[in-house]
Design an enzyme around this catalytic site. Structure first.
Site, short mmCIF file in Angstrom:
data_model
loop_
_atom_site.label_atom_id
_atom_site.label_comp_id
_atom_site.label_asym_id
_atom_site.label_seq_id
_atom_site.Cartn_x
_atom_site.Cartn_y
_atom_site.Cartn_z
N ASP A 1 -13.07 4.90 1.70
CA ASP A 1 -11.54 4.92 2.17
C ASP A 1 -11.00 6.50 2.00
O ASP A 1 -11.11 7.20 1.00
CB ASP A 1 -10.90 4.10 0.86
CG ASP A 1 -9.46 4.14 1.04
OD1 ASP A 1 -9.00 4.65 1.90
OD2 ASP A 1 -8.73 3.55 0.15
N ASP B 1 0.87 -1.11 -0.02
CA ASP B 1 -0.05 -0.10 -0.07
C ASP B 1 1.04 1.14 0.06
O ASP B 1 1.52 1.63 1.08
CB ASP B 1 -0.95 -0.06 1.18
CG ASP B 1 -1.57 1.31 1.47
OD1 ASP B 1 -1.50 2.05 0.72
OD2 ASP B 1 -2.23 1.45 2.68
N GLU C 1 -7.29 1.01 -4.20
CA GLU C 1 -7.33 0.75 -2.91
C GLU C 1 -8.54 0.29 -2.10
O GLU C 1 -8.54 -0.78 -1.44
CB GLU C 1 -6.65 2.08 -2.19
CG GLU C 1 -5.22 2.21 -2.18
CD GLU C 1 -4.89 3.70 -2.18
OE1 GLU C 1 -5.66 4.58 -1.74
OE2 GLU C 1 -3.75 4.08 -2.64
#
Lengths: 666, 116
Positions: free
Chosen positions: A205, A13, A181
């Site tokens: 998110d 990430d 993501e």
């Protein structure tokens, strides 16, 4: 069952403020800790004399060396200097931005004093962070890792995706896939949930720099993205900026001093604001104190949660429209959403949670997955899928993602002719025929755009190409077949050919104005050539930084008004500072002479010895004054990021909580 | 092959069944599962059309059939027609069948023929 001996692929990430790496093995996701024992590593690179520091070591340089400490690379990647979002932040960043001949954003840093500044592309900065994550994973797994899945915000455009993929290549990674993501977060959630029942889930998110909303249909191992929306320039950093602006004004009101041009003061406020924000997630009010912010004056005030919410209201207002849009695009009402999953550090803000809860009519939000780690966990799952992991859980898992923005071509009227509509599942290819627009036209220009507006001028130009040597003919007689091909990474290739003459200039791939292949190859080579040297430089730099950091800690303790030193102790402390500064300089100079691994171990021995000598003097004193003040001196533990001393108990240097020493806040 | 045939569903099936069939098929031919991107793309196209423009698509299918039907030349037990899509001349034996599906030998466009 014997675990396969095949090398694992990792999931990274690559966040705006923090990065995180994970691997799927032994039938579960394992988060990989960095040298300091944390699973999140600051996405910061600092250039100091002798090389570049990455992660925790670089974070320590934010206040000390603001001009050469680069954060926020993710918001610069794949951008042009003339882009509005860049023009807006240009003046706010402590480091210098510039443009190359193609208008791409570059970053100027001073690598050596009194020498011209060096230029870096954001891709290179991101590559350094990725390389650090690769290194951490290599230590954890015990072999060099090459295959990785990297995540990007769902709302990242073509250029940003391609540039991120390039960063991976520069870091020496074989990028198996770029995934979104929120989709990754959904994978992590579904692996835990293991539900066969079909349902709709919404991933909210809200991270450090970007904001994404994705709506998925899940169940029975299927993870189908229905729609996605968001804002690539909205996150915790913007909240920090709002607070910084507020404190600058308040400080001016209180003292008459304007610090808006003082980079160091601004960075100190920014570091404090980040903490204030965290504190206000649990407390309703906090003191904000920065000693000697400018010309001897302290910043000293209170901030309530109510005032904080008031300040960030303009940001909060931008959170709801993307949710409404995904519901509309997927043709689903909000009552049909069974699960709302909160991901990203900024979802820890109570007001953000309330807002979303209210929107969904009081629905209980799901916080069952770790908001900081979920994305990397999902990337690790996707990495395992692509790596052909044979465990049952992974084999039955399937992800179907979508393209976030419509893609099309400019037509002669200035309109956008959409070839692929947003939220189309990928991989996908579409063809569209175009005709010549005037008589005897000999060349046709294709301009490829991304966006939802009807006129191309309001959309984002990805690149262009031309077909020349067209046979002269009346208008409309010559047709071109234009093919848009999006691969499973969501990356687009466009080609077109003249139907009458398919051998003429067929298949031209769009120039997306990201770095050309030649430049990438050059950077990959550069990065590989310096492999061993980099490892040595990194250790030396980290040692210097952490030593300086320990000295700073001592100085801060010395100024702490709660700690009462005797005159004798004061004298000893001052001597230690002077000694510390001297040693830091020696370590720096000595560091420059270290070239090989052999040299390095000798260097590290010296570093640990110097640190121990210094501690032998200051520890007893600090121990005493802390106890006298009813506090606890935790020694070098108080500065997270100090290098491990092999001679000491491992326990000592591995701090458990994510405390970040700064000392500005009491 | 029309989109229903591609997804192997009945033309009168529910949207829910279309979705299920699509997911089941695409997970076999997605590049993530060592499938071919081109095949995945075809399934996506079929799914997109059937979920968003099903009424219009059904109408075109009917239209296609009608256009062809108008041009059918029926003699005894054989049907002759020119394919609407590629122009190929086709000749089919009808035998005793009541409803048959015919496929153009040139391009594989399929038609269903009902005997009145």
């Amino acid at each position: 069952m014997v675990e396969s001996t095949k090398k694992k692929a990792i999931g990274i990430d690559l966040g705006t403020t923090y990065s995180c790496v994970a691997v799927y093995q032994n039938n579960r996701v394992e988060m990989i800790p960095n040298d300091q024992g944390f699973t999140i590593t600051p996405s910061i690179v600092s250039f100091i004399e002798g090389g570049a520091a990455v992660g925790n070591a670089a974070q320590m340089q934010l206040v000390k060396n603001p001009k050469n400490t680069i954060f926020d690379a993710k918001r610069l990647i794949g951008k042009l200097m003339s882009d509005q979002s860049i023009q807006k932040v240009k003046g706010l960043l402590p480091f210098e931005l510039a443009r190359d001949q193609e208008d791409r954003v570059t970053i100027k840093v001073e690598e050596k004093k009194d020498q011209p500044k060096s230029t870096y592309y954001p891709e290179q900065i991101s590559a350094m962070i990725l390389k650090e994550m690769k290194r951490i994973a290599g230590i954890y797994l015990g072999y060099e890792v090459t295959d990785a899945v990297i995540t990007v915000p769902a709302y990242f455009n073509q250029k940003q995706r391609t540039a991120t993929q390039d960063a991976g290549k520069i870091a020496g990674l074989n990028v198996l896939r770029i995934i979104n993501e929120p989709t990754a977060a959904s994978l992590a959630f579904e692996l835990e949930a293991q539900s066969a029942e079909d349902r709709y889930i919404l991933i909210f998110d809200f991270g450090g720099g970007t904001f994404d909303v994705s709506l998925l249909s899940v169940g029975d191992g299927n993870n189908q993205v229905l729609a996605t929306n968001g804002d690539t320039h909205l996150g915790g950093l913007d909240i920090d900026t709002k607070l910084v602006e507020y404190f600058v004004v308040e400080f001016k009101k209180a003292t008459g001093i304007d610090v808006s041009m003082e980079q160091q003061a601004l960075n100190r406020i920014r570091t404090t604001c980040e903490k204030v924000k965290r504190i206000l997630s649990t407390e309703t009010e906090t003191d904000v104190t920065i000693q000697n912010l400018s010309t001897g004056k302290d910043l000293d005030m209170k901030l309530s949660r109510a005032k904080f919410v008031d300040l960030i209201n303009p940001i909060l207002k931008r959170l709801l429209p993307p949710i409404e849009d995904v519901l509309k695009d997927a043709n689903i009402s909000k009552n049909q959403v069974q699960e709302v999953i909160m991901v990203g550090g900024s979802t820890k803000i109570p007001r953000v949670r309330e807002l979303i809860k209210d929107f969904f009519g009081g629905k209980i939000l799901n916080h069952s997955i770790n908001p900081d780690e979920a994305v990397a966990a999902g990337a690790a799952i996707q990495a395992a899928i692509l790596n052909g992991d044979q465990s049952k859980q992974i084999k039955d898992f399937f992800l179907l993602d979508v393209v976030p923005l419509s893609l099309g071509v400019a037509i002669s009227t200035g309109g956008m002719e959409t070839v692929i509509k947003r939220n189309t599942p990928i991989p996908f290819e579409a063809k569209k025929g175009f005709k010549t627009a005037s008589d005897n036209q000999t060349a046709a220009e294709f301009k490829v755009y991304e966006g939802e507006r009807p006129l191309v001028k309001d959309n984002y130009l990805l690149g262009d190409f031309e077909i020349t040597n067209i046979k002269k003919a009346p208008k409309g007689e010559i047709t071109f077949d234009c093919k848009f091909d999006i691969d499973a990474n969501g990356i687009l290739t466009v080609s077109a050919y003249d139907e009458k003459n398919p051998h003429n200039q067929n298949k031209i791939t769009v120039n997306t104005k990201t770095l050309p292949q030649k430049k990438i190859d050059e950077l990959i080579k550069q990065s590989q050539d310096n492999k061993e040297l980099d490892a040595v430089t990194k250790t030396v730099l980290d040692a210097i930084i952490s030593f300086e950091y320990f000295c700073d800690l001592l100085k801060k303790k010395f100024k702490d008004r709660r700690l009462k030193f005797t005159p004798q102790e004061k004298k000893q402390m001052v001597t230690s500072f002077q000694q510390g500064d001297k040693i830091a300089k020696v370590l720096k100079d000595y560091g420059k002479t270290v070239v090989g691994l052999q040299n390095l171990s000798r260097y590290m021995e010296r570093y640990h010895q110097e640190l121990r000598d210094l501690e032998a003097i200051v520890n007893p004193i600090l121990e005493r004054v802390h106890v006298a003040a009813g506090l606890q001196w935790r020694g070098r533990k108080e500065c997270a990021g100090l290098l491990e001393d092999p001679k000491e108990d491992q326990e000592l240097s591995k701090t458990q909580t994510c405390q970040h020493f700064d000392g500005d806040l009491d | 092959m029309n989109y229903y045939e591609l997804l192997e569903v009945d033309e009168k099936c529910s949207n829910e069944i279309i979705k299920k069939a699509f997911l089941q098929k695409i997970r076999q031919c997605h590049p993530d599962k060592q499938g071919e991107a081109k095949k995945a793309s075809e399934l996506i196209e079929a799914y997109k059309v059937l979920t968003n423009f099903r009424v219009q698509y059904d109408e075109t299918l009917k239209q296609q059939f009608k256009q062809c039907f108008d041009k059918l030349i029926v003699t005894c037990n054989t049907v002759k027609y020119q394919c609407e899509q590629c122009g190929e001349e086709n000749e089919i034996d009808l035998d005793e069948q009541i409803n048959i599906i015919v496929e153009c030998t040139g391009c594989n466009l399929r038609l269903q023929i009902y005997q009145q």
